[in-house]
Enzyme design. Structure first.
Site, PDB file in Angstrom:
ATOM      1  N   PRO A  88      35.034  28.199  34.400  1.00  0.00           N
ATOM      2  CA  PRO A  88      34.927  28.629  32.551  1.00  0.00           C
ATOM      3  C   PRO A  88      34.312  27.705  32.225  1.00  0.00           C
ATOM      4  O   PRO A  88      34.098  27.492  31.253  1.00  0.00           O
ATOM      5  CB  PRO A  88      36.329  27.696  32.682  1.00  0.00           C
ATOM      6  CG  PRO A  88      36.987  27.248  33.649  1.00  0.00           C
ATOM      7  CD  PRO A  88      36.054  27.978  35.432  1.00  0.00           C
ATOM      8  N   GLU A 115      40.831  22.382  41.279  1.00  0.00           N
ATOM      9  CA  GLU A 115      39.730  21.254  39.820  1.00  0.00           C
ATOM     10  C   GLU A 115      37.927  21.825  39.979  1.00  0.00           C
ATOM     11  O   GLU A 115      38.416  21.792  38.829  1.00  0.00           O
ATOM     12  CB  GLU A 115      40.453  20.040  40.002  1.00  0.00           C
ATOM     13  CG  GLU A 115      41.782  19.525  39.796  1.00  0.00           C
ATOM     14  CD  GLU A 115      42.254  20.214  38.756  1.00  0.00           C
ATOM     15  OE1 GLU A 115      42.181  20.113  37.957  1.00  0.00           O
ATOM     16  OE2 GLU A 115      43.494  21.381  39.205  1.00  0.00           O
ATOM     17  N   ARG A 153      31.045  50.233  36.688  1.00  0.00           N
ATOM     18  CA  ARG A 153      31.115  51.586  35.540  1.00  0.00           C
ATOM     19  C   ARG A 153      30.377  51.840  35.184  1.00  0.00           C
ATOM     20  O   ARG A 153      29.698  52.448  34.785  1.00  0.00           O
ATOM     21  CB  ARG A 153      32.185  50.761  34.242  1.00  0.00           C
ATOM     22  CG  ARG A 153      33.596  50.464  34.158  1.00  0.00           C
ATOM     23  CD  ARG A 153      34.282  49.879  33.279  1.00  0.00           C
ATOM     24  NE  ARG A 153      34.279  51.316  32.455  1.00  0.00           N
ATOM     25  CZ  ARG A 153      34.968  52.710  31.577  1.00  0.00           C
ATOM     26  NH1 ARG A 153      35.730  52.611  32.896  1.00  0.00           N
ATOM     27  NH2 ARG A 153      34.274  53.051  31.061  1.00  0.00           N
ATOM     28  N   ASP A 168      30.718  53.932  26.036  1.00  0.00           N
ATOM     29  CA  ASP A 168      31.496  52.501  25.974  1.00  0.00           C
ATOM     30  C   ASP A 168      31.041  51.894  25.157  1.00  0.00           C
ATOM     31  O   ASP A 168      30.291  51.621  24.060  1.00  0.00           O
ATOM     32  CB  ASP A 168      31.844  51.808  27.728  1.00  0.00           C
ATOM     33  CG  ASP A 168      32.467  52.348  28.570  1.00  0.00           C
ATOM     34  OD1 ASP A 168      32.943  52.970  28.776  1.00  0.00           O
ATOM     35  OD2 ASP A 168      32.121  51.563  30.094  1.00  0.00           O
TER      36      ASP A 168
HETATM   37 CL1  6GU Z   1      35.046  32.482  35.907  1.00  0.00          CL
HETATM   38  N1  6GU Z   1      37.540  31.211  36.369  1.00  0.00           N
HETATM   39  C1  6GU Z   1      38.004  30.174  35.623  1.00  0.00           C
HETATM   40  N2  6GU Z   1      38.663  29.553  37.290  1.00  0.00           N
HETATM   41  N3  6GU Z   1      38.383  30.608  35.027  1.00  0.00           N
HETATM   42  C2  6GU Z   1      37.819  30.832  33.942  1.00  0.00           C
HETATM   43  C3  6GU Z   1      37.202  31.754  34.299  1.00  0.00           C
HETATM   44  C4  6GU Z   1      37.036  31.907  35.607  1.00  0.00           C
HETATM   45  N4  6GU Z   1      36.581  32.458  33.366  1.00  0.00           N
HETATM   46  C5  6GU Z   1      37.333  31.706  32.167  1.00  0.00           C
HETATM   47  N5  6GU Z   1      38.568  31.175  32.941  1.00  0.00           N
END
Ligand code: 6GU
Length: 249
Positions: A88, A115, A153, A168
């Site tokens: 994230p 984590e 795609r 798209d």
């Molecule tokens: Cl790529 N990994 C994780 N664990 N959580 C996420 C993500 C990725 N993208 C958004 N949330």
């Protein structure tokens, strides 16, 4: 294009590779998907891939040694492929990144769990960090599938010529036009007459206008990104005239 996915849950990719366009792309040889179990590179009888964080606190951290060994093995087979960590904290994935990735010969995905991943491993082995949005998943596996789906795609031959990715949504920063199929009337609503006319020029013009209207209503931020083409300005001016006629008495 070859995808190597380093994960502690390789079975999660069975369903993904078994259906639809992904399955066809694999069977035709356009793409190759190789999920690799990180545990296979862990030492000791228990094949441990995580450990407690230095400094204390809750949660576990992915150990660097098994990941380093798994990445080295992947890199030796795919030396020109970037190693992408799903996290994230990465840069936000979008259609443009999907298109850029589709030019590569291969990609190595590292699916984080727990984590996080030991920082020294990231610094030494990770070429790119990608997130699929501002929310937290329990692991990178679903994100890797989202990215692979969006990337394939764009590979020539994966989609039929008729639904090529250039049409798209998000291509050229526009959403796609509305779609209709039979029946001609559904719950008292008729299909727009022009789509039944057989006039390809008129259908094309209607679709351009539909795409612009949907983008303006649902995602005006996309219009601000690129601005309007001359043809689109004409359409918008017509809308303005129409709205003014509604507002005037
Ligand atoms: Cl790529 N990994 C994780 N664990 N959580 C996420 C993500 C990725 N993208 C958004 N949330």
């Amino acid at each position: 294009m070859k995808f190597c996915v380093l994960t502690i849950f390789p079975e999660m990719f069975d369903a993904f590779s078994g259906y639809g366009i992904m399955r066809r792309a694999i069977e035709s040889g356009s793409i190759c998907l190789d999920p690799v179990n990180i545990r296979d590179y862990a030492e000791g009888r228990h094949k441990v891939t995580d450990d407690r964080p230095y400094g204390g606190g809750s949660g576990m951290v992915m150990k660097p040694e098994p990941l380093a060994a798994a990445i080295q093995a992947a890199k030796s087979k795919m030396p020109d492929s970037p190693c992408v960590l799903l996290t994230p904290q990465g840069r936000r994935f979008d259609q443009e990144i999907a298109r850029q990735y589709s030019d590569l010969n291969g990609m190595i995905f590292v699916c984080g769990r727990y984590e996080g991943v030991d920082e020294r491993l990231c610094q030494a082995y990770i070429d790119d960090e990608i997130s699929i949005g501002d929310y937290v998943l329990t692991g990178g596996e679903l994100a890797a599938m989202v990215i692979m789906d969006a990337v394939i795609r764009h590979i020539p031959g994966v989609l039929g010529a008729e639904d090529a990715a250039e049409f798209d949504s998000f291509s050229g920063n526009r959403l796609e036009h509305a779609h209709y199929t039979r029946p001609r009337v559904f719950e008292q609503k008729a299909v727009p007459e022009v789509l039944l006319s057989g006039n390809h020029g008129a259908v094309e013009a209607w679709r351009k206008e539909s795409a612009l209207l949907r983008t303006a209503l649902k995602r005006p931020d996309l219009l601000e990104k690129t601005g309007l083409t001359e043809a689109e300005k004409k359409i918008v001016k017509n809308w303005c005239r129409y709205l003014e006629s509604l507002a005037s008495d």
